[in-house]
Structure formats: C-alpha cells, structure tokens
Design an enzyme around this catalytic site. Structure first.
Site, PDB file in Angstrom:
ATOM      1  CE  LYS A   1      -3.829   2.290   0.388  1.00  0.00           C
ATOM      2  NZ  LYS A   1      -3.400   3.009  -0.863  1.00  0.00           N
TER       3      LYS A   1
ATOM      4  CD  GLN B   1       3.231   4.777   2.234  1.00  0.00           C
ATOM      5  OE1 GLN B   1       3.766   5.608   1.540  1.00  0.00           O
ATOM      6  NE2 GLN B   1       2.168   5.037   2.965  1.00  0.00           N
TER       7      GLN B   1
ATOM      8  CE  LYS C   1       4.130   7.500   5.575  1.00  0.00           C
ATOM      9  NZ  LYS C   1       3.778   8.367   4.407  1.00  0.00           N
TER      10      LYS C   1
ATOM     11  CE  LYS D   1       4.893   7.345  -2.176  1.00  0.00           C
ATOM     12  NZ  LYS D   1       4.245   7.855  -0.953  1.00  0.00           N
TER      13      LYS D   1
ATOM     14  N   GLY E   1      -2.512   8.392  -4.266  1.00  0.00           N
ATOM     15  CA  GLY E   1      -1.833   9.578  -4.780  1.00  0.00           C
ATOM     16  C   GLY E   1      -0.575   9.921  -3.998  1.00  0.00           C
ATOM     17  CG  ASP E   2       3.658  10.878  -2.912  1.00  0.00           C
ATOM     18  OD1 ASP E   2       3.528  10.682  -1.685  1.00  0.00           O
ATOM     19  OD2 ASP E   2       4.670  11.437  -3.387  1.00  0.00           O
TER      20      ASP E   2
ATOM     21  CB  THR F   1      -1.997  13.675   4.214  1.00  0.00           C
ATOM     22  OG1 THR F   1      -2.397  12.534   3.473  1.00  0.00           O
ATOM     23  CG2 THR F   1      -0.522  13.592   4.554  1.00  0.00           C
TER      24      THR F   1
ATOM     25  CG  ASN G   1      -3.847  16.295  -0.634  1.00  0.00           C
ATOM     26  OD1 ASN G   1      -3.382  15.768   0.373  1.00  0.00           O
ATOM     27  ND2 ASN G   1      -5.124  16.234  -0.928  1.00  0.00           N
TER      28      ASN G   1
ATOM     29  CB  SER H   1      -5.416   4.974   1.987  1.00  0.00           C
ATOM     30  OG  SER H   1      -5.211   6.052   1.112  1.00  0.00           O
TER      31      SER H   1
HETATM   32  P1  NDP Z   1       1.168  17.799  -4.325  1.00  0.00           P
HETATM   33  O1  NDP Z   1       1.625  17.404  -5.670  1.00  0.00           O
HETATM   34  O2  NDP Z   1      -0.270  18.041  -4.088  1.00  0.00           O
HETATM   35  O3  NDP Z   1       1.959  19.091  -3.835  1.00  0.00           O
HETATM   36  C1  NDP Z   1       3.340  19.076  -3.761  1.00  0.00           C
HETATM   37  C2  NDP Z   1       3.793  20.460  -3.303  1.00  0.00           C
HETATM   38  O4  NDP Z   1       5.176  20.391  -2.985  1.00  0.00           O
HETATM   39  C3  NDP Z   1       3.649  21.511  -4.396  1.00  0.00           C
HETATM   40  O5  NDP Z   1       3.449  22.758  -3.811  1.00  0.00           O
HETATM   41  C4  NDP Z   1       5.011  21.429  -5.071  1.00  0.00           C
HETATM   42  O6  NDP Z   1       5.384  22.584  -5.770  1.00  0.00           O
HETATM   43  C5  NDP Z   1       5.918  21.206  -3.889  1.00  0.00           C
HETATM   44  N1  NDP Z   1       7.114  20.515  -4.328  1.00  0.00           N
HETATM   45  C6  NDP Z   1       7.194  19.300  -4.897  1.00  0.00           C
HETATM   46  N2  NDP Z   1       8.458  19.003  -5.206  1.00  0.00           N
HETATM   47  C7  NDP Z   1       9.192  20.063  -4.820  1.00  0.00           C
HETATM   48  C8  NDP Z   1      10.563  20.356  -4.863  1.00  0.00           C
HETATM   49  N3  NDP Z   1      11.440  19.505  -5.381  1.00  0.00           N
HETATM   50  N4  NDP Z   1      10.982  21.552  -4.345  1.00  0.00           N
HETATM   51  C9  NDP Z   1      10.089  22.442  -3.837  1.00  0.00           C
HETATM   52  N5  NDP Z   1       8.760  22.202  -3.774  1.00  0.00           N
HETATM   53  C10 NDP Z   1       8.336  21.039  -4.256  1.00  0.00           C
HETATM   54  O7  NDP Z   1       1.728  16.658  -3.344  1.00  0.00           O
HETATM   55  P2  NDP Z   1       1.243  16.278  -1.869  1.00  0.00           P
HETATM   56  O8  NDP Z   1       0.796  17.485  -1.154  1.00  0.00           O
HETATM   57  O9  NDP Z   1       0.339  15.126  -1.998  1.00  0.00           O
HETATM   58  O10 NDP Z   1       2.608  15.728  -1.239  1.00  0.00           O
HETATM   59  C11 NDP Z   1       3.504  16.552  -0.505  1.00  0.00           C
HETATM   60  C12 NDP Z   1       4.379  15.697   0.383  1.00  0.00           C
HETATM   61  O11 NDP Z   1       3.558  14.950   1.289  1.00  0.00           O
HETATM   62  C13 NDP Z   1       5.229  14.651  -0.336  1.00  0.00           C
HETATM   63  O12 NDP Z   1       6.436  14.483   0.387  1.00  0.00           O
HETATM   64  C14 NDP Z   1       4.408  13.377  -0.200  1.00  0.00           C
HETATM   65  O13 NDP Z   1       5.193  12.223  -0.312  1.00  0.00           O
HETATM   66  C15 NDP Z   1       3.857  13.567   1.195  1.00  0.00           C
HETATM   67  N6  NDP Z   1       2.664  12.796   1.527  1.00  0.00           N
HETATM   68  C16 NDP Z   1       1.529  12.908   0.782  1.00  0.00           C
HETATM   69  C17 NDP Z   1       0.398  12.213   1.145  1.00  0.00           C
HETATM   70  C18 NDP Z   1      -0.899  12.389   0.435  1.00  0.00           C
HETATM   71  O14 NDP Z   1      -1.904  11.870   0.925  1.00  0.00           O
HETATM   72  N7  NDP Z   1      -0.966  13.104  -0.661  1.00  0.00           N
HETATM   73  C19 NDP Z   1       0.401  11.280   2.283  1.00  0.00           C
HETATM   74  C20 NDP Z   1       1.622  11.310   3.049  1.00  0.00           C
HETATM   75  C21 NDP Z   1       2.704  12.027   2.652  1.00  0.00           C
HETATM   76  P3  NDP Z   1       5.403  22.591  -7.373  1.00  0.00           P
HETATM   77  O15 NDP Z   1       3.975  22.687  -7.772  1.00  0.00           O
HETATM   78  O16 NDP Z   1       6.215  23.779  -7.756  1.00  0.00           O
HETATM   79  O17 NDP Z   1       6.047  21.313  -7.807  1.00  0.00           O
HETATM   80  O1  2IT Z   2       3.160   8.849   1.541  1.00  0.00           O
HETATM   81  C1  2IT Z   2       2.004   8.457   1.731  1.00  0.00           C
HETATM   82  O2  2IT Z   2       1.646   7.955   2.798  1.00  0.00           O
HETATM   83  C2  2IT Z   2       1.042   8.625   0.644  1.00  0.00           C
HETATM   84  N1  2IT Z   2       1.377   9.192  -0.380  1.00  0.00           N
HETATM   85  C3  2IT Z   2      -0.343   8.065   0.773  1.00  0.00           C
HETATM   86  C4  2IT Z   2      -0.363   6.594   0.557  1.00  0.00           C
HETATM   87  C5  2IT Z   2      -1.726   5.967   0.483  1.00  0.00           C
HETATM   88  O3  2IT Z   2      -1.761   4.790   0.116  1.00  0.00           O
HETATM   89  O4  2IT Z   2      -2.738   6.599   0.809  1.00  0.00           O
END
Ligand code: NDP
Ligand code: 2IT
Length: 450
Positions: free
Chosen positions: A94, A115, A118, A130, A169-170, A213, A244, A382
């Site tokens: 997952k 993961q 976690k 992943k 998603g991620d 998240t 997100n 999830s």
């Molecule tokens: P999104 O794609 O929705 O947003 C990512 C954000 O981070 C954007 O603002 C993006 O800016 C910025 N970003 C990405 N890469 C870089 C970089 N190299 N340098 C600077 N800014 C950057 O992703 P999420 O919000 O879903 O994910 C954000 C983090 O949270 C990640 O580390 C992800 O693994 C983690 N995460 C997400 C989960 C989820 O449910 N979505 C669950 C648990 C963890 P830009 O648009 O300019 O790229």
């Molecule tokens: O990093 C993370 O925990 C995620 N991107 C979400 C994983 C999931 O299966 O909901």
C-alpha cells in the site's frame, strides 16, 4: 553463529550503500531507521538470527517499465514507470504514486521503505509500497495527462489488485490522475474493485481522504503539544508546499485558532503576515487544482503578502510543517528555526528534514514528529477506504473525522511508548521507528524464511 552477530551499524550501512549505488535517499532513510533498530534489537537474538532488518531493507520486488504516450502535438514520448513492493508481511502492499521529473528508482525505494513502517504504525493491515514515473504533469493538458495515466496503468494493472497492492496519490497525483488510472484499470480487468484509494466520492472514495494527510499532521502536532500542556491556538505556523498536504494542514491549523504565515512551491514562498485564512486557502486550492498556477500569484491577489525565492524557514514562527518534498529542510534551516523560537515541527511530507536537521531539533529538545508518524493519517484513511470498498459501505465525513482523530492519537501513543526519554522529552523518531518495525518484524518471524 548468525552472520549479523558480527555486523555493527557502520558495517550494516556500508552494505546498504554498496548494494544501492546512486540511491542516497534510500540509504538516508535506512540509516535513520537502523540507528534506532540496532539499539532496540541489541538483546533480541531472534531478530538477528532471522536477519529481519536486512530483509526489510531489501524490497520484495522492484518493477520497472516503459510508458509511451502521445502528446498534443503528436510527438511520441517515453517515460519510465516503477512500482516498488517493499514488504507485505502485515497486509497488501500500500502506498502512493508520484509523478515528478525527479523520480528515480531510489526515490521510490526510500518512499516504499518509509511506507512499510508508517503503515505498520497506523495499526491497520497494510504492507508498504510506492510507485511513480519521471513524468512532469506541469504544463500538460488534461488530455495528455489522461493518455499518460492510461498508458501507465496499462502496464501497472498486472502488478496490483485489491488484495495484492493498492496504490494511491502522492506528489503530482491527485483526484484527476486517480480517476484516469482507475477508469483504465476497470476497463482492462472488467471488475469494479477497490484497487486504488483517493478515488472520487462518486465512485467509492472516502469522504475524508483529500483532507486526511494534512489534518492528520496537525492532529499529531496537537497531540505533541498537549503532551507538554500546550495548544495550537494563538500560535503562528510556517508551512512549505501548496499542494494537497500543505493546504489541508493550513486549513486545520486555521480552524484550531493558529495563524499560518507561509506556503510555497518549487518557485519560492509567499509570506502573509495577516495570516492565510480559510478564504485564502480556498483560493490557493483553486489556483493549484483548477488553474494549475504558481504560488507567486498569491502575492498579486492578496495585498500585504510578499513572494520570495527559496524556502520559508527563515520566517519566524512557533510551529513548522514541511509539506512539500524530501530534504527540503537542512541543518542550517533547522538552526534558523530553533534560533527563531520554533516549539514543534510536524512533517506532512516524507523525509523533508535532513539527518543533520533532525539532530538540530533533537539537541534543542524541539518537539519533532517525523513524516512516518505525522503524515500517516493519509494512508490510514486510505486503509479505511479499502475497508469501505470491501464491505460495500460508505462512512460520512464526521465519522471518518472521528476515526482519523483516534488513529492519530493511537500513533502518538505508540511513539511515546518507545520514544519517551524519561525527562519529559519524547524522541518521536525512535518511537515511530521501533513501533513500526516491531509489528512487521514479528509477522516476518512467524513466516519463517520466506
Ligand atoms: P502535491 O503534488 O499536491 O503538492 C506538492 C507540493 O510540494 C507543491 O506545492 C510542489 O510545488 C511542492 N514541491 C514538490 N516538489 C518540490 C521540490 N522539489 N521543491 C520544492 N517544492 C516542491 O503533493 P502532496 O501534497 O500530496 O505531497 C507533498 C508531500 O507529502 C510529499 O512528500 C508526499 O510524499 C507527502 N505525503 C503525501 C500524502 C498524500 O496523501 N498526498 C500522504 C503522506 C505524505 P510545485 O507545484 O512547484 O512542484
Ligand atoms: O506517503 C504516503 O503515505 C502517501 N502518499 C499516501 C499513501 C496511500 O496509500 O494513501
């Protein structure tokens, strides 16, 4: 004599480095965990004999594949896709899918490893995986994203399934991409099944998954503060990212009476001394999810706010929530936060703080929650979405909100169980690593050598 009896942490890490050349993020993630696990298993011969840590740090499998698609100008484009299935001892693999040009096999191996621990921490039956591709969704039309997602799923579908591996998603993968991928999976297998989470609510998605998240990271922060008789209300927060996780973290901080001062993207950050309230957060969500614009536009829209290149960690605040990407907060930035009086750090992103940065927080006794604990609310909901799909039921927003609150409390309690330093300070890294490891390790012991 078991081989691991002769291996100390340095030798173990030398082996990890040698076997994973060119994958520094994976080595970093294993290093951060191994420090704590070596201490924990010192007197536990059964884990040594079964080589448990060595096995968890070696993914069950890494699938790599070609993804061809046609852009709007009829050029044929070729990307590389992967699914890293790290460990399924306690449940189906997952974990999310990331679309970003920087994605490599090493990135996804680090994320799948994190993961695994976690998902164990959530208490739900989920293994760790992943996936992703070096595809850049920025500047692509909806039709291009759809064709890419369909092509990606046309290969991925044979490796996943509701009891095998359930992606979500991620970075770069949100509701739009999940929709395209789910549609293609369903079309290929001719079955409606809960193979992805983060789905739209019309077709089996959880009412709380988009928020989970970011909200979860703030609930974890609240639990940490409560442990020290503090609260979010009246405190300022710096947040990185504007996707997100960041927008929902900002929303919950604001709802709980905190004041969010910054958001960012890869172009820079905005600083709004008046606070980023709900109306402004809604504007950012629209900017990012519908207009697909840049955070710099915020400073044109809201007077009093300024845009700056770089990262937001120089803005003084009580709370810090890195919610963008890995290694976005280094040693110097951690020192700046500490100098400016930060009280607590809660990681919405995965491994956003460098190892050196973590040491700075620990040395200063700043409350610090690593991503694998603080951002576990996303994957936990999830897990609830998987249950809903299996049972053919759906829970409402309020009920899921209560479940998320309880899940985050449970994770906090597990971290304190193993991370309490005896002086009132909790090492949440140690707590999360040991609690996450133990459940997976005990399941693996039960299976013998497989
Ligand atoms: P999104 O794609 O929705 O947003 C990512 C954000 O981070 C954007 O603002 C993006 O800016 C910025 N970003 C990405 N890469 C870089 C970089 N190299 N340098 C600077 N800014 C950057 O992703 P999420 O919000 O879903 O994910 C954000 C983090 O949270 C990640 O580390 C992800 O693994 C983690 N995460 C997400 C989960 C989820 O449910 N979505 C669950 C648990 C963890 P830009 O648009 O300019 O790229
Ligand atoms: O990093 C993370 O925990 C995620 N991107 C979400 C994983 C999931 O299966 O909901």
């Amino acid at each position: 004599m078991p081989v691991t009896d002769h291996v100390n942490l340095e030798q173990f890490m030398e082996g990890v480095k040698k076997r994973n050349p060119g994958q520094p993020e994976f080595v970093q993630a294993v290093q951060e965990v191994s420090q704590d696990i070596f201490d924990f298993i010192q007197d536990k011969v059964e884990y040594h004999e079964a080589q448990i840590l060595r096995r968890i740090a070696e993914p069950d499998r890494v699938v790599s594949f070609r993804v061809c698609w046609e852009d709007d100008n009829h050029n044929i484009r070729v990307q590389r896709g992967w699914r890293v299935q790290c460990n399924n001892a306690i449940g189906p693999y997952k974990g999310g899918i990331r679309f970003h040009p920087s994605v490599t096999e090493g990135t996804l191996k680090f994320l799948a490893f994190e993961q695994t621990l976690k998902n164990s921490l959530t208490g739900l039956p989920m293994g760790g995986g992943k996936g992703g591709a070096n595809f850049n969704p920025k500047g692509k039309s909806d039709a291009e994203v759809m064709r890419f997602c369909q092509s990606f799923m046309t290969e991925l579908y044979r490796h996943i399934g509701p009891d095998t591996d359930v992606p979500a998603g991620d970075i770069g993968v949100g509701g739009r991409e999940i929709g395209y991928m789910f549609g293609q999976y369903k079309r290929i297998v001719n079955r409606w099944e809960g193979v992805l989470t983060g789905k739209g609510q019309e077709y089996g998605g959880s009412a709380m998954r988009p928020e989970a998240t970011g909200y979860g990271a703030v609930y974890f922060l609240r639990n940490m503060l409560k442990h020290r008789d503090m609260d979010i209300e009246g405190h300022t927060a710096v947040i990185s990212g504007s996707g997100n996780v960041a927008t929902h973290a900002a929303e919950k901080i604001t709802q709980l009476g905190g004041k969010v001062l910054t958001l960012s993207d890869s172009g820079g950050y905005i600083h709004d001394p008046d606070g980023i309230d709900q109306e402004k957060i809604d504007w950012v969500k629209h900017l990012k999810n519908v207009k697909r614009g840049r955070i710099s536009e915020y400073a044109d829209e809201f007077k009093g706010a300024t845009f700056h290149e770089g990262r937001p960690w120089g803005v003084a605040a009580d709370l810090a929530l890195p919610c963008a990407t890995q290694n976005e907060l280094n040693e110097d930035e951690a020192k700046t936060l500490v100098k400016n009086g930060v009280k607590a750090v809660s990681e919405g992103a995965n491994m956003p703080t460098t190892l050196e940065g973590v040491h700075v927080f620990h040395d200063a006794k700043v409350m610090y929650a690593p991503g694998k604990a603080a951002n576990a609310g996303g994957v936990a909901v999830s897990g609830l979405e998987m249950s809903q799909n299996s049972e053919r039921i759906s829970w409402n927003h309020e009920r899921l909100g209560d479940m998320l609150t309880d899940l985050m409390q449970g994770i906090h309690d597990k971290c304190t169980e193993y991370g309490d330093q005896g002086d009132g300070y909790v090492d949440y890294v140690k707590g999360a690593n040991i609690a996450g490891f133990k459940k997976v390790a005990d399941a693996m012991l039960a299976f013998g050598v497989v």
